[in-house]
Design a protein around this motif. Structure first.
Motif, PDB file in Angstrom:
ATOM      1  N   ARG A  77     -15.242   3.328 -20.387  1.00 37.29           N
ATOM      2  CA  ARG A  77     -15.328   3.038 -18.953  1.00 37.29           C
ATOM      3  C   ARG A  77     -16.808   3.026 -18.572  1.00 37.29           C
ATOM      4  NH1 ARG A  77     -13.116   7.128 -14.693  1.00 37.29           N
ATOM      5  NH2 ARG A  77     -11.634   7.435 -16.362  1.00 37.29           N
ATOM      6  N   GLU A  96     -12.828   7.338 -23.057  1.00 40.19           N
ATOM      7  CA  GLU A  96     -11.672   8.090 -22.604  1.00 40.19           C
ATOM      8  C   GLU A  96     -10.806   8.586 -23.756  1.00 40.19           C
ATOM      9  OE1 GLU A  96      -9.951   5.361 -19.807  1.00 40.19           O
ATOM     10  OE2 GLU A  96     -11.339   5.986 -18.235  1.00 40.19           O
ATOM     11  N   ARG A 101     -12.992  11.356 -25.408  1.00 43.51           N
ATOM     12  CA  ARG A 101     -13.452  12.307 -24.396  1.00 43.51           C
ATOM     13  C   ARG A 101     -14.930  12.640 -24.590  1.00 43.51           C
ATOM     14  NH1 ARG A 101      -8.584  16.228 -22.768  1.00 43.51           N
ATOM     15  NH2 ARG A 101      -7.013  14.621 -22.622  1.00 43.51           N
ATOM     16  N   ASP A 148     -15.880  11.932 -12.713  1.00 50.86           N
ATOM     17  CA  ASP A 148     -14.717  11.050 -12.867  1.00 50.86           C
ATOM     18  C   ASP A 148     -13.867  11.465 -14.065  1.00 50.86           C
ATOM     19  OD1 ASP A 148     -15.578   9.652 -10.653  1.00 50.86           O
ATOM     20  OD2 ASP A 148     -16.224   7.869 -11.772  1.00 50.86           O
ATOM     21  N   ALA A 149     -14.531  11.821 -15.167  1.00 49.44           N
ATOM     22  CA  ALA A 149     -13.802  12.273 -16.367  1.00 49.44           C
ATOM     23  C   ALA A 149     -13.016  13.544 -16.054  1.00 49.44           C
ATOM     24  CB  ALA A 149     -14.763  12.496 -17.527  1.00 49.44           C
ATOM     25  N   ARG A 151     -11.922  14.518 -13.041  1.00 45.65           N
ATOM     26  CA  ARG A 151     -10.812  14.157 -12.144  1.00 45.65           C
ATOM     27  C   ARG A 151      -9.680  13.466 -12.902  1.00 45.65           C
ATOM     28  NH1 ARG A 151     -14.892  13.544  -8.419  1.00 45.65           N
ATOM     29  NH2 ARG A 151     -15.359  11.388  -8.936  1.00 45.65           N
ATOM     30  N   SER A 152     -10.031  12.751 -13.956  1.00 48.51           N
ATOM     31  CA  SER A 152      -9.014  12.050 -14.763  1.00 48.51           C
ATOM     32  C   SER A 152      -8.328  12.960 -15.760  1.00 48.51           C
ATOM     33  CB  SER A 152      -9.673  10.890 -15.530  1.00 48.51           C
ATOM     34  OG  SER A 152     -10.222   9.960 -14.645  1.00 48.51           O
TER      35      SER A 152
END
Length: 87
Positions: free
Chosen positions: A4, A24, A27, A80-81, A83-84
């Motif tokens: 991403r 993603e 990680r 963002d990572a 929150r995901s």
């Protein structure tokens, strides 16, 4: 591979710009940056600059430089990572 895109250095006109992604699947924060100069490589290769850190750069690792002006986009990528649910 699920990369991403999060941003690139706004001052480099998009030609080989330092860039930030999040992988993603693995990680991981993925950074593209400038190769270090000989002075930095020499300092890393000859000094135990962090207690407990081996001298030098293992063959499986690399050092890149990114400008501090990219700190906000790196924070955003990590936020963002998180929150995901990746962190």
């Amino acid at each position: 591979m699920a990369l991403r895109f999060h941003g690139m250095d706004p001052e480099t006109q998009g030609n080989g710009s330092p860039t930030v992604w999040v992988d993603e699947e693995k990680r991981e924060l993925v950074l593209q940056g400038w190769k270090p100069g000989e002075e930095l490589l020499a300092a890393i290769s000859t000094t135990e600059w962090v207690p407990g850190h081996a001298i030098g750069i293992p063959e499986s690792e690399a050092v890149v430089r990114v400008p501090l002006r990219m700190a906000a986009m790196m924070r955003k990528a990590l936020d963002d990572a998180e929150r995901s649910g990746l962190l």
